[in-house]
Scaffold this motif. Structure first.
Motif, PDB file in Angstrom:
ATOM      1  N   PHE A 161       8.203  -0.746  15.169  1.00 14.57           N
ATOM      2  CA  PHE A 161       7.282   0.023  14.331  1.00 14.57           C
ATOM      3  C   PHE A 161       8.046   0.617  13.149  1.00 14.57           C
ATOM      4  O   PHE A 161       9.037   1.322  13.359  1.00 14.57           O
ATOM      5  CB  PHE A 161       6.638   1.160  15.143  1.00 14.57           C
ATOM      6  N   ALA A 162       7.588   0.323  11.923  1.00 17.75           N
ATOM      7  CA  ALA A 162       8.283   0.859  10.750  1.00 17.75           C
ATOM      8  C   ALA A 162       7.282   1.443   9.758  1.00 17.75           C
ATOM      9  O   ALA A 162       6.128   1.025   9.693  1.00 17.75           O
ATOM     10  CB  ALA A 162       9.100  -0.245  10.084  1.00 17.75           C
ATOM     11  N   LYS A 163       7.774   2.385   8.957  1.00 15.09           N
ATOM     12  CA  LYS A 163       6.926   3.095   8.002  1.00 15.09           C
ATOM     13  C   LYS A 163       7.770   3.380   6.761  1.00 15.09           C
ATOM     14  O   LYS A 163       8.967   3.666   6.879  1.00 15.09           O
ATOM     15  CB  LYS A 163       6.492   4.411   8.661  1.00 15.09           C
ATOM     16  N   ALA A 164       7.160   3.301   5.554  1.00 17.75           N
ATOM     17  CA  ALA A 164       7.910   3.605   4.329  1.00 17.75           C
ATOM     18  C   ALA A 164       6.933   4.041   3.248  1.00 17.75           C
ATOM     19  O   ALA A 164       5.733   3.769   3.318  1.00 17.75           O
ATOM     20  CB  ALA A 164       8.707   2.387   3.870  1.00 17.75           C
ATOM     21  N   ASP A 165       7.478   4.674   2.208  1.00 18.40           N
ATOM     22  CA  ASP A 165       6.614   5.169   1.125  1.00 18.40           C
ATOM     23  C   ASP A 165       6.253   4.086   0.129  1.00 18.40           C
ATOM     24  O   ASP A 165       5.328   4.267  -0.674  1.00 18.40           O
ATOM     25  CB  ASP A 165       7.314   6.328   0.396  1.00 18.40           C
ATOM     26  N   THR A 166       7.030   2.998   0.110  1.00 18.11           N
ATOM     27  CA  THR A 166       6.714   1.900  -0.817  1.00 18.11           C
ATOM     28  C   THR A 166       6.701   0.586  -0.041  1.00 18.11           C
ATOM     29  O   THR A 166       7.307   0.484   1.039  1.00 18.11           O
ATOM     30  CB  THR A 166       7.786   1.772  -1.922  1.00 18.11           C
ATOM     31  N   ILE A 167       6.058  -0.420  -0.644  1.00 14.50           N
ATOM     32  CA  ILE A 167       6.034  -1.754  -0.026  1.00 14.50           C
ATOM     33  C   ILE A 167       7.458  -2.297   0.042  1.00 14.50           C
ATOM     34  O   ILE A 167       7.887  -2.863   1.048  1.00 14.50           O
ATOM     35  CB  ILE A 167       5.134  -2.716  -0.852  1.00 14.50           C
TER      36      ILE A 167
END
Ligand SMILES: Cc1cc2nc3c(=O)[nH]c(=O)nc-3n(C[C@H](O)[C@H](O)[C@H](O)COP(=O)(O)OP(=O)(O)OC[C@H]3O[C@@H](n4cnc5c(N)ncnc54)[C@H](O)[C@@H]3O)c2cc1C
Length: 502
Positions: free
Chosen positions: A372-378
């Motif tokens: 599972f990963a999350k970031a502010d930009t693509i």
């Protein structure tokens, strides 16, 4: 060892020196069995039950301490045409229609002779289960489950999955054991086959949990010891694909395949490997337990997200109605790995991607769990995932463009939202299988055969030791493992084995 050439015996056992034989501690040898069944699971239990009913003297060898094998975890989904369950609902069906469905779904890649044997005999198997207390979910038979749909509602399973079947088989087997018709050697594995000078199988060598070996001679040996989906090395050797998931029955070690090959048989079907989609593994090292499932099947939940490969590219119409199409598309992707990518608005508005987990628990996993990963930009998300940033940026741009115009490059219909509101999320999915496709070649009477088509005399096989490729082809075909395992076991026990009472 009367009647066995020492040379052939040594070859078939893999023992290279007489001293090795002398060095082995012995358990009690037995002789004179009509049938020796290797493995007391889905296929082995009906073999033993029906052979005993026919008056045969049966030896059942079971490596674990329990009867039932994979039925302890299998979904137990089965199918046949013209069952009592269909009649009760006035569903018209024929074995021919069932055969045509199997051939359509497998694209003709299963063994047609085995498919024919199955459709002609599965009805009697399921009716026998029904007569002995098997029940199904109330709405069954149905046309489909998680796999490609049949054209007729003939697919069914019990409220407890495979255990609903085991609830019928186990008491029958235990009654035959109690009546002395079947002798069960539990916690005892078949380790070698015994052959005479001409190569005919004449018995089995076992090893019990104390390491004691014993020879058992009999007229026929049936290999029903399951597949190899718990043996990573054999699985990869036979399929050319790593074993990604650890979900099969632990005793599915492929021993029956090894025994059949040592006796002269051969393996086929590894090239029919197909992965399932939607699984999220617990660990980056494989084989890994399955952590959960992201629902990407439009029949259960229409996709709001996009799915990309290691290059960041979309590769399939995410809402394609055919599960087989989506599985084959995933099969072609590097490492059979894909990522479900979405933004905050999709997360807020879509039904949960992992319903068993729920959004709240899923949110706690981003950047805390390897899948599972999350970031502010693509771009930042792609970097975290280790996938090509430009590929993902381009894929999102193309998807948003198609979503705005209502025309997707893959023909996708369900596109409620663009992907535009940070943060961005991804869940890694692995194409996996929990069964093995490669297995021993048999003829249409379930005799193990050599590459020249000649049978290995007295040796038979049923169940996943035949490989899913034989009955389910290069596809996941509804019930085409449990139904053949039960049916071929029943056929062997009730008529195909040449018993003295036959
Ligand atoms: C989670 C899961 C869900 C599934 N769902 C479905 C489904 O819904 N429908 C479907 O058609 N298929 C399904 N399958 C596949 C299907 O359940 C199996 O292919 C089938 O049950 C295998 O039957 P078998 O008799 O070949 O093996 P098993 O039932 O595993 O029996 C083999 C037995 O042999 C024993 N054994 C192994 N080695 C030895 C040895 N050397 N000596 C003696 N004994 C030995 C084992 O301990 C075991 O008891 C599923 C599989 C899994 C893992």
């Amino acid at each position: 060892m009367r009647g066995i050439s020492k040379r052939v015996f040594l070859r078939s056992t893999g023992l290279i020196a007489g001293t090795a034989i002398l060095g082995i501690r012995r358990a009690r040898a037995t002789e004179g069995w009509d049938v020796i069944v290797v493995g007391g699971g889905t296929a082995g239990l009906p073999t033993a039950i029906f052979a005993a009913e026919r008056g045969a003297k049966v030896l059942l060898i079971e490596k674990s301490g329990l009867l039932g094998g994979t039925l302890d975890r299998s979904a137990g989904q089965i199918a046949a045409a013209g069952t009592k369950f269909q009649s009760a609902k006035n569903i018209q069906d024929t074995p021919e229609a069932h055969f045509e469905d199997i051939m359509r779904i497998t694209r003709g890649t299963c063994d047609p002779a085995l498919a024919r044997l199955l459709v002609d005999n599965a009805t009697a198997t399921i009716d026998w289960l029904a007569d002995n207390g098997y029940t199904t979910l109330p709405e069954h038979p149905v046309i489909e489950g998680e796999h490609e749909a049949f054209t007729t509602a003939r697919y069914l399973w019990g409220p407890e999955g495979g255990r609903s079947i085991l609830k019928v088989l186990k008491p029958q087997a235990e009654a035959a054991i109690a009546a002395g018709k079947v002798t069960a050697l539990m916690r005892t594995g078949a380790v070698e086959l015994m052959q005479d000078v001409k190569g005919a199988v004449i018995g089995v060598i076992t090893e019990d949990s104390d390491g004691l070996r014993a020879e058992h001679t009999g007229k026929s040996v049936v290999l029903t010891s399951g597949g190899c989906a718990s043996n990573p090395k054999m699985f990869e050797d036979l399929h050319g694909v790593p074993l990604y998931a650890r979900a099969a029955y632990p005793f599915s070690q492929g021993k029956g395949i090894e025994l059949g090959v040592a006796a002269g048989g051969y393996v086929r079907g590894g090239e029919k490997y197909l992965c399932n989609s939607g699984s999220v593994l617990a660990d980056i090292n494989y084989p890994s337990p399955i952590f959960g499932s992201a629902v990407t099947d439009p029949r259960r939940r229409q996709p709001w997200e996009i799915i990309v490969n290691r290059r960041g590219e979309r590769f399939v119409r995410e809402d394609h109605p055919s599960v087989d199409e989506r599985e084959h598309a995933l099969l072609k992707q590097p490492g059979m790995r894909s990522w479900v990518v979405f933004d905050q608005e999709m997360l807020d508005k879509a039904p949960p991607l992992m319903p068993a987990l729920g959004n709240e628990r899923m949110l706690g996993l981003f950047d805390a769990h390897p899948m599972f990963a999350k970031a502010d930009t693509i771009e930042g998300l792609a970097k975290k995932l280790g996938i090509t940033p430009n590929g993902l940026i381009q894929s999102v741009a193309n998807y948003n463009d198609g979503q705005a115009k209502g025309v997707d490059i893959f023909g996708r219909k369900h596109m409620p939202l663009p992907m535009a509101r940070a943060p961005y999320y991804a869940v890694a999915q692995q194409g996996i299988t929990i069964i093995s496709f490669a297995g021993l070649a048999v003829d249409n009477t379930l005799r193990v055969v050599k590459e020249d088509g000649e049978p290995v005399v007295n040796l038979y096989a049923a169940g996943e030791v035949l490989g899913a490729g034989a009955t389910s082809g290069n596809a996941y075909t509804n019930g085409m493992l449990v139904t053949p395992a039960l049916t071929f076991g029943r056929l062997l026990g009730s008529k195909l084995l040449p018993l003295r009472t036959a």
